[in-house]
Design a protein around this motif. Structure first.
Motif, mmCIF file in Angstrom:
data_model
loop_
_atom_site.group_PDB
_atom_site.id
_atom_site.type_symbol
_atom_site.label_atom_id
_atom_site.label_comp_id
_atom_site.label_asym_id
_atom_site.label_seq_id
_atom_site.Cartn_x
_atom_site.Cartn_y
_atom_site.Cartn_z
ATOM 1 N N ASP A 66 -42.637 82.003 8.670
ATOM 2 C CA ASP A 66 -41.895 80.948 8.697
ATOM 3 C C ASP A 66 -40.563 81.281 7.395
ATOM 4 N N ASN A 67 -40.680 82.472 6.724
ATOM 5 C CA ASN A 67 -39.760 82.860 5.709
ATOM 6 C C ASN A 67 -38.283 83.282 6.576
ATOM 7 N N PRO A 68 -37.744 83.299 7.307
ATOM 8 C CA PRO A 68 -36.632 83.580 8.019
ATOM 9 C C PRO A 68 -35.635 85.034 7.250
ATOM 10 N N LEU A 69 -35.315 85.825 8.282
ATOM 11 C CA LEU A 69 -34.587 86.845 7.831
ATOM 12 C C LEU A 69 -32.717 86.949 7.478
ATOM 13 N N ILE A 70 -32.386 87.781 7.143
ATOM 14 C CA ILE A 70 -30.717 87.701 6.904
ATOM 15 C C ILE A 70 -30.695 88.993 8.398
ATOM 16 N N ASP A 121 -33.266 76.382 13.750
ATOM 17 C CA ASP A 121 -31.505 76.252 14.330
ATOM 18 C C ASP A 121 -30.426 77.171 13.579
ATOM 19 N N THR A 122 -30.846 77.470 12.478
ATOM 20 C CA THR A 122 -29.663 77.921 11.721
ATOM 21 C C THR A 122 -29.371 79.427 11.099
ATOM 22 N N VAL A 123 -28.640 80.742 11.162
ATOM 23 C CA VAL A 123 -29.212 81.802 11.107
ATOM 24 C C VAL A 123 -27.814 82.105 9.788
ATOM 25 N N ALA A 124 -28.797 82.889 9.020
ATOM 26 C CA ALA A 124 -28.768 83.639 7.593
ATOM 27 C C ALA A 124 -27.443 85.063 8.000
ATOM 28 N N ALA A 145 -31.613 92.637 10.998
ATOM 29 C CA ALA A 145 -31.820 91.964 10.429
ATOM 30 C C ALA A 145 -32.683 92.014 8.800
ATOM 31 N N ALA A 146 -32.856 91.965 7.961
ATOM 32 C CA ALA A 146 -33.306 92.864 6.917
ATOM 33 C C ALA A 146 -33.462 91.809 5.608
ATOM 34 N N PRO A 147 -34.814 91.754 5.654
ATOM 35 C CA PRO A 147 -35.172 90.732 4.271
ATOM 36 C C PRO A 147 -35.135 91.880 2.810
ATOM 37 N N SER A 148 -36.081 92.211 1.682
ATOM 38 C CA SER A 148 -35.987 92.800 0.974
ATOM 39 C C SER A 148 -37.074 93.673 1.500
ATOM 40 N N ALA A 149 -37.151 95.287 0.505
ATOM 41 C CA ALA A 149 -37.917 96.181 1.100
ATOM 42 C C ALA A 149 -39.544 95.712 0.566
ATOM 43 N N ILE A 198 -25.892 75.970 -2.437
ATOM 44 C CA ILE A 198 -26.248 77.277 -2.634
ATOM 45 C C ILE A 198 -27.681 76.908 -2.803
ATOM 46 N N LEU A 199 -28.446 77.807 -2.031
ATOM 47 C CA LEU A 199 -29.677 77.697 -1.634
ATOM 48 C C LEU A 199 -30.483 79.238 -2.621
ATOM 49 N N ARG A 200 -29.917 80.111 -3.421
ATOM 50 C CA ARG A 200 -30.310 81.086 -3.817
ATOM 51 C C ARG A 200 -29.606 81.297 -5.038
ATOM 52 N N PRO A 201 -29.055 81.092 -5.801
ATOM 53 C CA PRO A 201 -28.506 82.413 -6.883
ATOM 54 C C PRO A 201 -28.208 83.566 -6.665
ATOM 55 N N LYS A 232 -34.184 74.151 0.712
ATOM 56 C CA LYS A 232 -33.753 75.095 1.350
ATOM 57 C C LYS A 232 -33.534 75.928 2.225
ATOM 58 N N ALA A 233 -33.945 76.541 1.526
ATOM 59 C CA ALA A 233 -34.787 78.434 1.965
ATOM 60 C C ALA A 233 -35.772 78.251 1.593
ATOM 61 N N PRO A 234 -36.379 78.520 2.611
ATOM 62 C CA PRO A 234 -37.827 78.125 2.377
ATOM 63 C C PRO A 234 -38.715 79.791 2.360
ATOM 64 N N GLY A 235 -37.981 80.814 1.607
ATOM 65 C CA GLY A 235 -38.255 81.576 0.828
ATOM 66 C C GLY A 235 -38.620 81.138 -0.357
ATOM 67 N N MET A 236 -37.771 80.545 -0.791
ATOM 68 C CA MET A 236 -37.773 80.408 -2.092
ATOM 69 C C MET A 236 -39.051 79.594 -3.137
ATOM 70 N N LYS A 237 -40.084 78.971 -1.918
ATOM 71 C CA LYS A 237 -41.035 78.287 -2.527
ATOM 72 C C LYS A 237 -42.121 78.954 -2.748
HETATM 73 P P1 AMP Z 1 -34.773 88.199 1.350
HETATM 74 O O1 AMP Z 1 -33.697 89.127 1.875
HETATM 75 O O2 AMP Z 1 -36.551 88.743 1.391
HETATM 76 O O3 AMP Z 1 -34.431 87.873 0.062
HETATM 77 O O4 AMP Z 1 -35.336 87.036 1.933
HETATM 78 C C1 AMP Z 1 -34.241 86.019 2.464
HETATM 79 C C2 AMP Z 1 -33.667 84.468 2.024
HETATM 80 O O5 AMP Z 1 -32.793 84.152 2.592
HETATM 81 C C3 AMP Z 1 -35.584 83.960 2.201
HETATM 82 O O6 AMP Z 1 -35.307 83.297 1.324
HETATM 83 C C4 AMP Z 1 -35.221 83.023 3.266
HETATM 84 O O7 AMP Z 1 -35.620 81.654 3.330
HETATM 85 C C5 AMP Z 1 -33.560 82.669 2.791
HETATM 86 N N1 AMP Z 1 -33.038 82.545 4.666
HETATM 87 C C6 AMP Z 1 -32.523 83.721 5.648
HETATM 88 N N2 AMP Z 1 -32.806 82.470 6.736
HETATM 89 C C7 AMP Z 1 -32.048 81.529 6.063
HETATM 90 C C8 AMP Z 1 -31.837 80.355 7.153
HETATM 91 N N3 AMP Z 1 -31.262 80.401 8.145
HETATM 92 N N4 AMP Z 1 -31.313 78.630 6.111
HETATM 93 C C9 AMP Z 1 -32.269 79.023 5.196
HETATM 94 N N5 AMP Z 1 -33.026 79.875 4.329
HETATM 95 C C10 AMP Z 1 -32.417 80.868 4.939
#
Ligand code: AMP
Ligand code: MG
Length: 355
Positions: A66-70, A121-124, A145-149, A198-201, A232-237
């Motif tokens: 449930d932790n979306p990608l950028i 329904d949203t995209v980062a 699509a890339a989260p941190s590695a 701001i969902l993440r500083p 609101k940014a799932p990853g922050m939890k």
């Molecule tokens: P990371 O790139 O590993 O830092 O993780 C991506 C961060 O972006 C995570 O904290 C996600 O929860 C957040 N994120 C990505 N897509 C969305 C979205 N559609 N809405 C809210 N937060 C998002």
């Protein structure tokens, strides 16, 4: 645990080698995984529009689904392909801060698979400024699509060596671009509501955003450690960045001497019990600690000297085998909010205030 049966041979190459970029691009087009440097941290990339490819990212990282990608892009035109609508404020931010360490959240179009957005329904979206990242996105022709590695929960990688530590044998390729510049993840701004939030500083501060688009709010869940507030940014939890040892932040509103004295007494106490200790210190204070492992994180009033080193130092705590880690508060600089957001997570919000 790491499963040997899925071991693959990871190619490790210089990000400055054009042949390596060509090979990485081919891997991405075929649905594989490539780690690459950005100006914030190293990313673990896959084709954002290929659901099977992005699923591999979750498997390699052990990341909750449930932790979306950028989604990383190299041309602003891509925003209009990925997002349902692009508000005026998004355009203003894109013009002001891209390419750079700012991620914007917009309503997604159908072509972005649920597997990339964690079912949202949203995209980062972000356009990175690192030349290797830019080259890879352009050469591959895919949105990445890339989260941190890093392995989920560990500090984000700021050197290719960190990526190798976490991902060797799990992904197809690692592009080495040396040390990243900023060292903490991008600022995330949600533009789908009435007031940008701001969902993440990150490196781009609230003040910098407000100079361009006026009022910006901060998701309360990231400033108050209240378990009832859902970020609101799932990853922050999720727990993040934490070394194996117990991290405690020691702070004083009065002066650094109080902090130094307190940390020295805590270290003496733990050392007497036979524990291994470490201190995360700013440069000027470092000489005053009586500890075998004083890790200098940067200069107190220069945020980027700290952000660039923080994750490497948190990883170092594990290499040393530190069982108790004491850190100064690192908030007396322009990136204080973003840095403390990460440090507090690493410390599980354990803070001692000395008066
Ligand atoms: P990371 O790139 O590993 O830092 O993780 C991506 C961060 O972006 C995570 O904290 C996600 O929860 C957040 N994120 C990505 N897509 C969305 C979205 N559609 N809405 C809210 N937060 C998002
Ligand atoms: Mg991450």
């Amino acid at each position: 645990m790491f499963d040997n049966t899925n071991y693959i041979n990871t190619i490790i190459s210089s990000g400055n080698d054009d042949k390596a970029i060509e090979r990485a691009s081919e891997i991405l087009r075929q649905g594989g995984l490539v780690a690459f440097p950005t100006e914030t941290v190293y990313g673990l990339g896959a084709d954002a529009l290929n659901e099977d490819a992005s699923a591999k990212i979750y498997a390699a990282k052990g990341r909750p689904s449930d932790n979306p990608l950028i989604v990383h892009i190299a041309d602003t035109k891509a925003v209009y392909e990925l997002a349902e609508s692009v508000p005026e404020k998004a355009v203003m931010l894109m013009e002001a801060f891209w390419p750079g360490p700012l991620t914007i959240i917009l309503n997604k179009k159908k072509i972005v698979p649920d597997g990339t957005t964690g079912g949202l329904d949203t995209v980062a979206i972000r356009m990175p400024s690192h030349p290797v990242a830019m080259k890879l996105i352009k050469e591959s022709g895919v949105y990445i699509a890339a989260p941190s590695a890093n392995t989920s929960g560990r500090p984000s990688p700021t050197l290719a060596e960190h990526v190798i530590e976490d991902m060797n044998g799990r992904i197809d390729m690692i592009l080495d671009g040396g040390a990243v510049g900023i060292g903490i993840e991008s600022t995330i701004v949600d533009l789908t509501g009435e007031t940008p939030t701001i969902l993440r500083p990150g490196y781009i501060t609230k003040k910098m955003l407000e100079e361009i688009i006026g009022d910006v709010s901060i998701d309360r869940a990231i400033i108050e450690p209240d378990p009832n507030l859902r970020p609101k940014a799932p990853g922050m939890k999720y727990t993040h960045y934490a070394p194996k040892g117990e991290v405690t932040i020691v702070e004083s509103e009065q002066n650094d001497k109080k902090v130094i004295d307190k940390i020295n007494s805590l270290i003496a106490e733990k050392a007497a019990q036979g524990f291994k200790t470490a201190v995360i210190a700013t440069k000027d204070n470092a000489p005053y600690y009586n500890c075998d492992n004083v890790l200098i994180v940067g200069e107190a009033d220069k945020g980027v000297t700290i952000s660039a080193n923080l994750y490497a130092i948190l990883r170092k705590c594990d290499t040393i085998g530190a069982e108790y880690i004491y850190s100064e508060a690192l908030n007396q600089n322009e990136l204080g909010g973003a840095i403390m957001n990460r440090l507090l997570k690493a410390a599980g919000h354990r803070v001692i205030k000395v008066h």
